[in-house]
Design a protein around this motif. Structure first.
Motif, mmCIF file in Angstrom:
data_model
loop_
_atom_site.group_PDB
_atom_site.id
_atom_site.type_symbol
_atom_site.label_atom_id
_atom_site.label_comp_id
_atom_site.label_asym_id
_atom_site.label_seq_id
_atom_site.Cartn_x
_atom_site.Cartn_y
_atom_site.Cartn_z
ATOM 1 N N ALA A 117 0.845 -1.187 0.000
ATOM 2 C CA ALA A 117 0.000 0.000 0.000
ATOM 3 C C ALA A 117 0.885 1.243 0.000
ATOM 4 N N LEU A 118 0.441 2.232 -0.725
ATOM 5 C CA LEU A 118 1.107 3.534 -0.743
ATOM 6 C C LEU A 118 0.151 4.581 -0.197
ATOM 7 N N CYS A 119 0.621 5.788 -0.049
ATOM 8 C CA CYS A 119 -0.254 6.888 0.345
ATOM 9 C C CYS A 119 -1.171 7.258 -0.820
ATOM 10 N N ASP A 120 -2.154 8.056 -0.521
ATOM 11 C CA ASP A 120 -3.073 8.586 -1.534
ATOM 12 C C ASP A 120 -3.812 7.493 -2.289
ATOM 13 N N GLU A 121 -4.206 6.439 -1.567
ATOM 14 C CA GLU A 121 -4.999 5.351 -2.136
ATOM 15 C C GLU A 121 -4.372 4.777 -3.403
ATOM 16 N N ALA A 122 -3.134 4.353 -3.268
ATOM 17 C CA ALA A 122 -2.390 3.746 -4.367
ATOM 18 C C ALA A 122 -1.676 2.505 -3.846
ATOM 19 N N ALA A 123 -1.166 1.715 -4.768
ATOM 20 C CA ALA A 123 -0.405 0.510 -4.425
ATOM 21 C C ALA A 123 0.751 0.370 -5.406
ATOM 22 N N ALA A 124 1.867 -0.169 -4.909
ATOM 23 C CA ALA A 124 3.039 -0.442 -5.746
ATOM 24 C C ALA A 124 3.257 -1.942 -5.787
ATOM 25 N N SER A 125 3.710 -2.426 -6.935
ATOM 26 C CA SER A 125 3.932 -3.858 -7.121
ATOM 27 C C SER A 125 5.212 -4.123 -7.873
ATOM 28 N N PHE A 126 5.728 -5.322 -7.660
ATOM 29 C CA PHE A 126 6.682 -5.889 -8.595
ATOM 30 C C PHE A 126 6.259 -7.324 -8.845
ATOM 31 N N VAL A 127 6.438 -7.740 -10.086
ATOM 32 C CA VAL A 127 6.168 -9.122 -10.473
ATOM 33 C C VAL A 127 7.412 -9.644 -11.170
ATOM 34 N N LEU A 128 7.923 -10.737 -10.643
ATOM 35 C CA LEU A 128 9.043 -11.433 -11.269
ATOM 36 C C LEU A 128 8.488 -12.721 -11.843
ATOM 37 N N GLU A 129 8.612 -12.880 -13.156
ATOM 38 C CA GLU A 129 8.132 -14.076 -13.845
ATOM 39 C C GLU A 129 9.293 -14.663 -14.641
ATOM 40 N N TYR A 130 9.475 -15.972 -14.496
ATOM 41 C CA TYR A 130 10.605 -16.632 -15.149
ATOM 42 C C TYR A 130 10.278 -18.103 -15.392
ATOM 43 N N PRO A 131 10.986 -18.719 -16.345
ATOM 44 C CA PRO A 131 10.744 -20.145 -16.617
ATOM 45 C C PRO A 131 11.326 -21.021 -15.502
ATOM 46 N N GLN A 132 10.762 -22.201 -15.334
ATOM 47 C CA GLN A 132 11.244 -23.158 -14.325
ATOM 48 C C GLN A 132 12.740 -23.388 -14.470
ATOM 49 N N SER A 133 13.238 -23.367 -15.703
ATOM 50 C CA SER A 133 14.657 -23.627 -15.949
ATOM 51 C C SER A 133 15.565 -22.585 -15.295
#
Length: 166
Positions: A117-133
């Protein structure tokens, strides 16, 4: 905001730079995260919401958004449902006031999503996506961005710190 960026740059541990970790500070939404070594910038959003990085077949997306569907908990629930509709098997889910983590697999891909959660009714994200290998290479990298994803100084929406990634 310029003061935040200036302070952020000079308060980052020297070890982060020595090991190749790069800080990313988003001035529009007021959050920061450390980007793992080996990831290069692929795209920056025109509106200043965030960036996408890549390291071979691994992709790291970092962004923020306004909470348009309700509360922070509603935002997390919406993200979770979107993953389930896409067919992701979510094997790890943790949520507390101000943060959440989701992780799972889809065919040969692994996903880790951290949202705060961030201020001012916002949200920050990170997504790490990678192959099983790439699991042996990528899994050890998740903890540092989890710990470093934080709102700007003075924003108290994300109370406390979250436990390390598991």
């Amino acid at each position: 905001m310029q003061r935040f960026l200036f302070l952020l740059f000079f308060t980052l541990p020297a070890a982060a730079f020595a090991q190749g970790w790069e800080p990313y500070a988003n001035a529009r939404f007021g959050f920061a995260v450390d980007v793992p070594p080996g990831f290069t910038l692929v795209q920056e959003a025109d509106n200043g919401d965030g960036r996408t990085y890549a390291n071979g077949e691994a992709k790291l997306s970092v962004w923020a958004n306004h909470l348009v569907i309700g509360s922070f908990a509603d935002e997390v629930a919406s993200r979770r449902m979107a993953y389930l509709r896409e067919g992701w098997d979510l094997s790890y889910e943790r949520q507390a006031a101000g943060w959440a983590s989701l992780s799972g697999t889809l065919v040969d891909s692994i996903l880790y999503h951290r949202i705060i959660a961030l201020c001012d009714e916002a949200a920050a994200s990170f997504v790490l996506e990678y192959p099983q290998s790439m699991k042996a290479e990528m899994s050890p990298l998740i903890g540092k961005p989890v710990k470093s994803l934080r709102p700007a100084e003075g924003c108290t929406s994300a109370q406390g710190t979250a436990p390390p990634a598991q």
